[in-house]
Design an enzyme around this catalytic site. Structure first.
Site, PDB file in Angstrom:
ATOM      1  N   LEU A 162      51.988  -5.732 -40.462  1.00 47.74           N
ATOM      2  CA  LEU A 162      51.321  -6.946 -40.950  1.00 47.74           C
ATOM      3  C   LEU A 162      51.681  -7.190 -42.416  1.00 47.74           C
ATOM      4  O   LEU A 162      51.726  -6.265 -43.212  1.00 47.74           O
ATOM      5  CB  LEU A 162      49.801  -6.769 -40.867  1.00 47.74           C
ATOM      6  CG  LEU A 162      49.216  -6.489 -39.493  1.00 47.74           C
ATOM      7  CD1 LEU A 162      47.721  -6.156 -39.625  1.00 47.74           C
ATOM      8  CD2 LEU A 162      49.431  -7.678 -38.566  1.00 47.74           C
TER       9      LEU A 162
ATOM     10  N   ASP B  17      51.328  -0.002 -39.344  1.00 46.78           N
ATOM     11  CA  ASP B  17      50.682   0.021 -40.664  1.00 46.78           C
ATOM     12  C   ASP B  17      49.946   1.320 -40.950  1.00 46.78           C
ATOM     13  O   ASP B  17      49.196   1.412 -41.926  1.00 46.78           O
ATOM     14  CB  ASP B  17      49.704  -1.155 -40.770  1.00 46.78           C
ATOM     15  CG  ASP B  17      50.422  -2.486 -40.926  1.00 46.78           C
ATOM     16  OD1 ASP B  17      51.128  -2.648 -41.940  1.00 46.78           O
ATOM     17  OD2 ASP B  17      50.298  -3.347 -40.035  1.00 46.78           O
TER      18      ASP B  17
ATOM     19  N   GLU C 185      44.428   4.929 -46.148  1.00 45.29           N
ATOM     20  CA  GLU C 185      43.170   4.661 -46.838  1.00 45.29           C
ATOM     21  C   GLU C 185      42.217   3.790 -46.025  1.00 45.29           C
ATOM     22  O   GLU C 185      40.992   3.883 -46.182  1.00 45.29           O
ATOM     23  CB  GLU C 185      43.465   3.959 -48.170  1.00 45.29           C
ATOM     24  CG  GLU C 185      42.230   3.462 -48.876  1.00 45.29           C
ATOM     25  CD  GLU C 185      42.554   2.813 -50.212  1.00 45.29           C
ATOM     26  OE1 GLU C 185      42.301   3.489 -51.220  1.00 45.29           O
ATOM     27  OE2 GLU C 185      43.054   1.688 -50.246  1.00 45.29           O
ATOM     28  N   ASP C 186      42.767   2.948 -45.169  1.00 49.88           N
ATOM     29  CA  ASP C 186      41.909   1.986 -44.471  1.00 49.88           C
ATOM     30  C   ASP C 186      41.084   2.600 -43.336  1.00 49.88           C
ATOM     31  O   ASP C 186      40.114   1.999 -42.889  1.00 49.88           O
ATOM     32  CB  ASP C 186      42.759   0.821 -43.956  1.00 49.88           C
ATOM     33  CG  ASP C 186      43.314   0.009 -45.124  1.00 49.88           C
ATOM     34  OD1 ASP C 186      42.540  -0.271 -46.051  1.00 49.88           O
ATOM     35  OD2 ASP C 186      44.513  -0.325 -45.093  1.00 49.88           O
TER      36      ASP C 186
ATOM     37  N   ARG D  26      45.554  -2.334 -35.919  1.00 50.44           N
ATOM     38  CA  ARG D  26      45.335  -1.131 -36.713  1.00 50.44           C
ATOM     39  C   ARG D  26      44.129  -0.324 -36.261  1.00 50.44           C
ATOM     40  O   ARG D  26      43.955   0.822 -36.693  1.00 50.44           O
ATOM     41  CB  ARG D  26      45.149  -1.512 -38.199  1.00 50.44           C
ATOM     42  CG  ARG D  26      46.329  -2.258 -38.797  1.00 50.44           C
ATOM     43  CD  ARG D  26      46.334  -2.167 -40.299  1.00 50.44           C
ATOM     44  NE  ARG D  26      46.300  -0.756 -40.708  1.00 50.44           N
ATOM     45  CZ  ARG D  26      46.090  -0.345 -41.944  1.00 50.44           C
ATOM     46  NH1 ARG D  26      45.900  -1.224 -42.906  1.00 50.44           N
ATOM     47  NH2 ARG D  26      46.066   0.939 -42.243  1.00 50.44           N
TER      48      ARG D  26
ATOM     49  N   ARG E  64      39.154  -8.476 -43.570  1.00 45.91           N
ATOM     50  CA  ARG E  64      39.125  -7.250 -42.751  1.00 45.91           C
ATOM     51  C   ARG E  64      37.728  -6.617 -42.647  1.00 45.91           C
ATOM     52  O   ARG E  64      37.390  -6.002 -41.648  1.00 45.91           O
ATOM     53  CB  ARG E  64      40.083  -6.208 -43.345  1.00 45.91           C
ATOM     54  CG  ARG E  64      41.529  -6.659 -43.419  1.00 45.91           C
ATOM     55  CD  ARG E  64      42.161  -6.731 -42.048  1.00 45.91           C
ATOM     56  NE  ARG E  64      43.514  -7.236 -42.116  1.00 45.91           N
ATOM     57  CZ  ARG E  64      44.579  -6.492 -42.389  1.00 45.91           C
ATOM     58  NH1 ARG E  64      44.441  -5.205 -42.632  1.00 45.91           N
ATOM     59  NH2 ARG E  64      45.771  -7.041 -42.428  1.00 45.91           N
TER      60      ARG E  64
ATOM     61  N   HIS F 115      42.251  -7.059 -50.284  1.00 42.79           N
ATOM     62  CA  HIS F 115      41.230  -6.020 -50.213  1.00 42.79           C
ATOM     63  C   HIS F 115      40.573  -5.924 -51.600  1.00 42.79           C
ATOM     64  O   HIS F 115      41.191  -6.292 -52.600  1.00 42.79           O
ATOM     65  CB  HIS F 115      41.857  -4.643 -49.926  1.00 42.79           C
ATOM     66  CG  HIS F 115      42.138  -4.358 -48.485  1.00 42.79           C
ATOM     67  ND1 HIS F 115      43.347  -3.851 -48.052  1.00 42.79           N
ATOM     68  CD2 HIS F 115      41.369  -4.463 -47.379  1.00 42.79           C
ATOM     69  CE1 HIS F 115      43.295  -3.664 -46.739  1.00 42.79           C
ATOM     70  NE2 HIS F 115      42.112  -4.022 -46.302  1.00 42.79           N
TER      71      HIS F 115
ATOM     72  N   CYS G  24      46.397   2.591 -51.128  1.00 39.52           N
ATOM     73  CA  CYS G  24      46.425   2.495 -49.656  1.00 39.52           C
ATOM     74  C   CYS G  24      47.109   3.670 -48.987  1.00 39.52           C
ATOM     75  O   CYS G  24      46.839   3.979 -47.834  1.00 39.52           O
ATOM     76  CB  CYS G  24      47.179   1.248 -49.209  1.00 39.52           C
ATOM     77  SG  CYS G  24      46.923  -0.178 -50.213  1.00 39.52           S
TER      78      CYS G  24
END
Ligand code: CIR
Length: 254
Positions: free
Chosen positions: A19, A61, A66-67, A86, A132, A162, A249
């Site tokens: 993405l 991704d 981190e996400d 994701r 998100r 973010h 990230c």
């Protein structure tokens, strides 16, 4: 308190199909791998033990680890990433985190939340609401954190992708801020290191123990952070930036 460990994940070849909203062009995979290795070496220089996960081609991704989680010294929060492609990344991450944590919390549907929207500054967390992270995800995390004795402030984002796209905490009450956060009242009590629009990408930097890691090519940012009393490590982030990623990230630090 020092960070002892980080989790990072080698990008797969599918990374280039991930993405992005940027118009910086397609990433070069070989170059990305070199940049990712330099990132790991920089973290090692900061004195942390690195857990390196192997690439997952099915999740383009997933190098943006981190996400998938929000970590503190005592507990892990497994997120519920807001992008469909994701969301499955949390399955591997939860099992990896079981090696380091016994106490878990979870963000649950209809709540969504990406770790990139979460910033810790000492005893307080800032939680961005973004494309998100939705209100329900933010509310759930705030409740979890308050239940654990932290304070939590929800920040609806105007433009940033973010929360941490535009802000970083260096410790010692020093906050790096760009764009919509420069004059945001939520950060008024900090000593602000203000990043100009042309250097906005460098607002996503990370303090890891005795160093602040910043992207290469931002002389003003380097100067300001050095003047604030920190040694810097600069890293070429070109192939990461092409997929909307930054320094924070690429790792989970705990
Ligand atoms: C995405 O769109 O999800 C990735 N291409 C970039 C994620 C960056 N992660 C972060 O800012 N924490």
């Amino acid at each position: 308190s020092k960070f002892q460990r980080v989790i990072v994940k080698t990008p797969g070849k599918s990374y280039v199909e991930g993405l992005t909203t940027s118009d910086l062009g397609k990433p070069e995979y070989e170059k990305l791998l070199v940049q990712h290795e330099a990132y790991i070496e920089a973290l090692q220089k900061c004195g942390v033990e690195v857990t390196l996960l192997s690439a997952s081609e099915e999740f383009p991704d997933s190098t943006f680890v981190e996400d998938a989680a929000v970590l503190t010294a005592d507990f892990a929060v497994v997120t519920n990433p807001g992008a469909d492609s994701r969301n499955g990344e949390i399955i591997e991450m939860e099992s990896v985190l079981k090696d380091f944590y016994t106490k878990f919390h979870y963000i649950k549907a209809p709540g969504t939340l990406d770790g990139g929207d979460i910033l810790q500054a000492d005893n307080r967390f800032y939680i961005g609401i973004s494309d998100r992270t939705n209100e329900e995800g933010a509310r759930q995390l705030k409740e979890i954190l308050e239940g654990e004795g932290f304070e939590a402030t929800i920040i609806p984002l105007q433009k940033f992708f973010h929360l941490k796209t535009g802000i970083a905490y260096l410790g010692n009450n020093k906050m790096v801020v760009a764009g919509e956060f420069i004059d945001h009242p939520a950060f008024d009590s900090y000593e602000k290191i203000v990043i100009g629009d042309e250097d906005e990408y460098s607002a996503n930097c990370i303090r890891v123990n005795d160093y602040v890691i910043i992207p290469q090519g931002y002389a003003e940012t380097k100067r300001k952070i050095n003047e604030a009393g920190y040694e810097t490590i600069e890293l070429d982030m070109s192939e990461v930036q092409k997929q909307d990623g930054g320094l924070s990230c690429l790792s989970l630090r705990f």
